[in-house]
Design a protein around this motif. Structure first.
Motif, PDB file in Angstrom:
ATOM      1  N   SER A  49      -0.120   7.804   6.785  1.00  0.00           N
ATOM      2  CA  SER A  49      -0.429   6.395   7.005  1.00  0.00           C
ATOM      3  C   SER A  49      -1.915   6.166   6.827  1.00  0.00           C
ATOM      4  CB  SER A  49      -0.037   5.986   8.430  1.00  0.00           C
ATOM      5  OG  SER A  49      -0.584   4.719   8.771  1.00  0.00           O
ATOM      6  N   PRO A  50      -2.296   4.984   6.300  1.00  0.00           N
ATOM      7  CA  PRO A  50      -3.694   4.577   6.445  1.00  0.00           C
ATOM      8  C   PRO A  50      -4.061   4.630   7.926  1.00  0.00           C
ATOM      9  CG  PRO A  50      -2.575   3.093   4.947  1.00  0.00           C
ATOM     10  CD  PRO A  50      -1.506   3.973   5.555  1.00  0.00           C
ATOM     11  N   VAL A  51      -5.299   4.997   8.215  1.00  0.00           N
ATOM     12  CA  VAL A  51      -5.683   5.282   9.598  1.00  0.00           C
ATOM     13  C   VAL A  51      -7.083   4.758   9.877  1.00  0.00           C
ATOM     14  CG1 VAL A  51      -6.547   7.574   8.974  1.00  0.00           C
ATOM     15  CG2 VAL A  51      -5.837   7.158  11.310  1.00  0.00           C
ATOM     16  N   ARG A  52      -7.293   4.254  11.070  1.00  0.00           N
ATOM     17  CA  ARG A  52      -8.645   3.926  11.536  1.00  0.00           C
ATOM     18  C   ARG A  52      -9.138   5.132  12.318  1.00  0.00           C
ATOM     19  NH1 ARG A  52     -11.102  -1.277  12.130  1.00  0.00           N
ATOM     20  NH2 ARG A  52     -13.364  -0.894  12.211  1.00  0.00           N
ATOM     21  N   VAL A  53     -10.218   5.732  11.858  1.00  0.00           N
ATOM     22  CA  VAL A  53     -10.762   6.928  12.494  1.00  0.00           C
ATOM     23  C   VAL A  53     -12.091   6.563  13.147  1.00  0.00           C
ATOM     24  CG1 VAL A  53     -11.444   9.328  12.206  1.00  0.00           C
ATOM     25  CG2 VAL A  53      -9.679   8.357  10.726  1.00  0.00           C
ATOM     26  N   THR A  77       0.835  -1.199   0.000  1.00  0.00           N
ATOM     27  CA  THR A  77       0.000   0.000   0.000  1.00  0.00           C
ATOM     28  C   THR A  77       0.869   1.248   0.000  1.00  0.00           C
ATOM     29  OG1 THR A  77      -1.864   1.115   1.089  1.00  0.00           O
ATOM     30  CG2 THR A  77      -0.177   0.185   2.525  1.00  0.00           C
ATOM     31  N   GLY A  78       0.292   2.334  -0.414  1.00  0.00           N
ATOM     32  CA  GLY A  78       0.921   3.632  -0.227  1.00  0.00           C
ATOM     33  C   GLY A  78       0.511   4.207   1.114  1.00  0.00           C
ATOM     34  N   GLU A  79       1.270   5.189   1.577  1.00  0.00           N
ATOM     35  CA  GLU A  79       0.924   5.858   2.830  1.00  0.00           C
ATOM     36  C   GLU A  79      -0.407   6.609   2.726  1.00  0.00           C
ATOM     37  OE1 GLU A  79       5.341   7.228   4.367  1.00  0.00           O
ATOM     38  OE2 GLU A  79       4.331   8.388   2.810  1.00  0.00           O
ATOM     39  N   HIS A  80      -0.717   7.067   1.522  1.00  0.00           N
ATOM     40  CA  HIS A  80      -1.870   7.941   1.325  1.00  0.00           C
ATOM     41  C   HIS A  80      -2.935   7.230   0.484  1.00  0.00           C
ATOM     42  CE1 HIS A  80       0.292  11.394   3.090  1.00  0.00           C
ATOM     43  NE2 HIS A  80       1.348  10.750   2.599  1.00  0.00           N
ATOM     44  N   PHE A  86      -3.985   9.592   7.116  1.00  0.00           N
ATOM     45  CA  PHE A  86      -3.517  10.713   7.937  1.00  0.00           C
ATOM     46  C   PHE A  86      -2.366  11.397   7.215  1.00  0.00           C
ATOM     47  CE2 PHE A  86      -0.957  12.604  11.296  1.00  0.00           C
ATOM     48  CZ  PHE A  86      -1.853  12.971  12.293  1.00  0.00           C
ATOM     49  N   ASP A  87      -2.444  12.708   7.072  1.00  0.00           N
ATOM     50  CA  ASP A  87      -1.351  13.510   6.516  1.00  0.00           C
ATOM     51  C   ASP A  87      -0.554  14.130   7.648  1.00  0.00           C
ATOM     52  OD1 ASP A  87      -2.260  13.014   3.950  1.00  0.00           O
ATOM     53  OD2 ASP A  87      -3.176  14.992   3.683  1.00  0.00           O
ATOM     54  N   ALA A  88       0.724  13.790   7.738  1.00  0.00           N
ATOM     55  CA  ALA A  88       1.619  14.420   8.708  1.00  0.00           C
ATOM     56  C   ALA A  88       2.258  15.654   8.077  1.00  0.00           C
ATOM     57  CB  ALA A  88       2.701  13.428   9.140  1.00  0.00           C
ATOM     58  N   PRO A  89       2.736  16.606   8.889  1.00  0.00           N
ATOM     59  CA  PRO A  89       3.305  17.840   8.327  1.00  0.00           C
ATOM     60  C   PRO A  89       4.392  17.608   7.288  1.00  0.00           C
ATOM     61  CG  PRO A  89       2.914  18.139  10.654  1.00  0.00           C
ATOM     62  CD  PRO A  89       2.604  16.694  10.364  1.00  0.00           C
ATOM     63  N   VAL A  90       5.241  16.592   7.492  1.00  0.00           N
ATOM     64  CA  VAL A  90       6.367  16.368   6.581  1.00  0.00           C
ATOM     65  C   VAL A  90       5.911  15.925   5.190  1.00  0.00           C
ATOM     66  CG1 VAL A  90       6.775  13.918   7.138  1.00  0.00           C
ATOM     67  CG2 VAL A  90       8.718  15.408   6.598  1.00  0.00           C
ATOM     68  N   HIS A  91       4.630  15.634   5.027  1.00  0.00           N
ATOM     69  CA  HIS A  91       4.099  15.251   3.719  1.00  0.00           C
ATOM     70  C   HIS A  91       4.283  16.357   2.680  1.00  0.00           C
ATOM     71  CE1 HIS A  91       1.527  13.664   0.637  1.00  0.00           C
ATOM     72  NE2 HIS A  91       0.480  14.398   0.924  1.00  0.00           N
ATOM     73  N   ILE A 148     -10.908   9.849  17.438  1.00  0.00           N
ATOM     74  CA  ILE A 148      -9.699   9.064  17.652  1.00  0.00           C
ATOM     75  C   ILE A 148      -9.164   8.701  16.272  1.00  0.00           C
ATOM     76  CG2 ILE A 148      -8.693   6.988  18.659  1.00  0.00           C
ATOM     77  CD1 ILE A 148     -11.102   6.937  20.591  1.00  0.00           C
ATOM     78  N   ALA A 149      -7.985   9.195  15.937  1.00  0.00           N
ATOM     79  CA  ALA A 149      -7.371   8.934  14.630  1.00  0.00           C
ATOM     80  C   ALA A 149      -6.012   8.301  14.874  1.00  0.00           C
ATOM     81  CB  ALA A 149      -7.219  10.228  13.841  1.00  0.00           C
ATOM     82  N   ALA A 150      -5.888   7.001  14.565  1.00  0.00           N
ATOM     83  CA  ALA A 150      -4.696   6.247  14.959  1.00  0.00           C
ATOM     84  C   ALA A 150      -3.932   5.729  13.748  1.00  0.00           C
ATOM     85  CB  ALA A 150      -5.094   5.084  15.867  1.00  0.00           C
ATOM     86  N   PRO A 151      -3.002   6.536  13.206  1.00  0.00           N
ATOM     87  CA  PRO A 151      -2.176   6.069  12.093  1.00  0.00           C
ATOM     88  C   PRO A 151      -1.090   5.118  12.583  1.00  0.00           C
ATOM     89  CG  PRO A 151      -1.467   8.249  12.762  1.00  0.00           C
ATOM     90  CD  PRO A 151      -2.683   7.918  13.592  1.00  0.00           C
ATOM     91  N   LEU A 152      -0.519   4.357  11.666  1.00  0.00           N
ATOM     92  CA  LEU A 152       0.640   3.529  12.000  1.00  0.00           C
ATOM     93  C   LEU A 152       1.847   4.433  12.243  1.00  0.00           C
ATOM     94  CD1 LEU A 152       0.226   0.818   9.217  1.00  0.00           C
ATOM     95  CD2 LEU A 152      -0.347   0.571  11.641  1.00  0.00           C
ATOM     96  N   PRO A 153       2.653   4.148  13.261  1.00  0.00           N
ATOM     97  CA  PRO A 153       3.824   5.001  13.543  1.00  0.00           C
ATOM     98  C   PRO A 153       4.989   4.653  12.620  1.00  0.00           C
ATOM     99  CG  PRO A 153       3.683   3.270  15.178  1.00  0.00           C
ATOM    100  CD  PRO A 153       2.467   3.104  14.294  1.00  0.00           C
ATOM    101  N   ILE A 154       4.859   4.995  11.354  1.00  0.00           N
ATOM    102  CA  ILE A 154       5.871   4.681  10.349  1.00  0.00           C
ATOM    103  C   ILE A 154       7.030   5.663  10.485  1.00  0.00           C
ATOM    104  CG2 ILE A 154       6.328   4.444   7.879  1.00  0.00           C
ATOM    105  CD1 ILE A 154       3.258   4.024   7.537  1.00  0.00           C
TER     106      ILE A 154
END
Length: 259
Positions: free
Chosen positions: A247-251, A66-69, A74-79, A235-241
């Protein structure tokens, strides 16, 4: 009874409903498609390792590609280049993954105009009616676009001029990033920006301003129609990559219901 015990009991009895805002993740999940010469992410894929057979007689498991997006993510700032010195997805503090959320519903306007853009005055009008945006919380922008999520072409809604999906104006994105106490923006579309945002100034302003301000994005949400205008906890829990841009996220949303 402790607060956590009260919470657990309320979830068990349904006094607090847990609403899943996550799209199912499969090879059919729509993904963003960028034009040439840019590279694209891959579809989600399961690659079977064994399934109760000679490869592993008592167990079933898969590798995932999979891709991160991809999907709800979840989009992190460094994206984004504006946030390149900010957090990667593994650096986001756990307490920042649980926060209040409000819903701004523009589904009626998006139904008649797929290029509808949220404006500063729309948010100010919402605040005048429903109260201030939550400090350290999420603005969830409902457009009804999740109804299209079963079909890639319908979800991206592209023609010869490019994709046509609702989003946020450049002025509003800048204002949300710099003038409000929000932690992030959540949307139902494939990305936080409008389909036509490649032509905005700056291009993709939600990414540019929000991530540049150290804030976050959530995309491809669903079931926002099941949330109250305000009062939910997200609650938004992305994988701590490590080093990951997202990361794909369960929201999940916690919603208090009357007993």
């Amino acid at each position: 009874m402790t607060l956590l015990a009260q919470l657990a009991e309320a979830v068990a009895t349904g006094t607090i409903e847990v609403v899943d805002l996550t799209a199912p993740l499969s090879h059919e999940t729509p993904i963003l498609r960028l034009p040439e010469p840019f590279d694209n992410t891959v579809h989600f894929e399961l690659r079977e390792i064994s399934r109760y057979d000679e490869r592993g007689p008592a167990w079933y498991w898969n590798d995932i590609v999979t891709g991160e997006h991809v999907g709800t993510h979840f989009d992190a700032p460094v994206h984004w280049i504006t946030g390149r010195d900010g957090e990667d997805v593994a650096q986001v503090a756990p307490q920042r993954l649980i926060a209040p959320a409000v819903v701004l519903d523009a589904s009626d306007r998006a139904a008649t105009d797929p290029d509808h853009l949220l404006q500063v005055e729309d948010v100010r009008e919402w605040e005048a009616k429903h109260g201030p945006l939550p400090d350290g919380g999420w603005l969830l922008y409902r457009t009804g676009w999740d109804a299209r999520s079963g079909d890639q072409a319908e979800f991206l809604n592209a023609n010869e001029t490019g994709p046509h999906t609702p989003g946020v104006s450049a002025e509003c994105a800048k204002w949300l990033a710099e003038q409000t106490p929000l932690r992030g923006l959540g949307v139902e579309t494939v990305g936080t920006d409008a389909g036509a945002a490649h032509g905005f100034d700056p291009p993709f302003p939600c990414h540019s301003y929000m991530l540049g301000a150290g804030k976050y994005g959530l995309t491809q949400l669903r079931n926002l129609d099941r949330l109250p205008t305000r009062g939910a906890v997200l609650i938004a829990a992305p994988l701590p990559i490590v080093g990951g841009s997202g990361s794909p996220v369960r929201v999940l949303a916690l919603v208090e219901r009357e007993g």
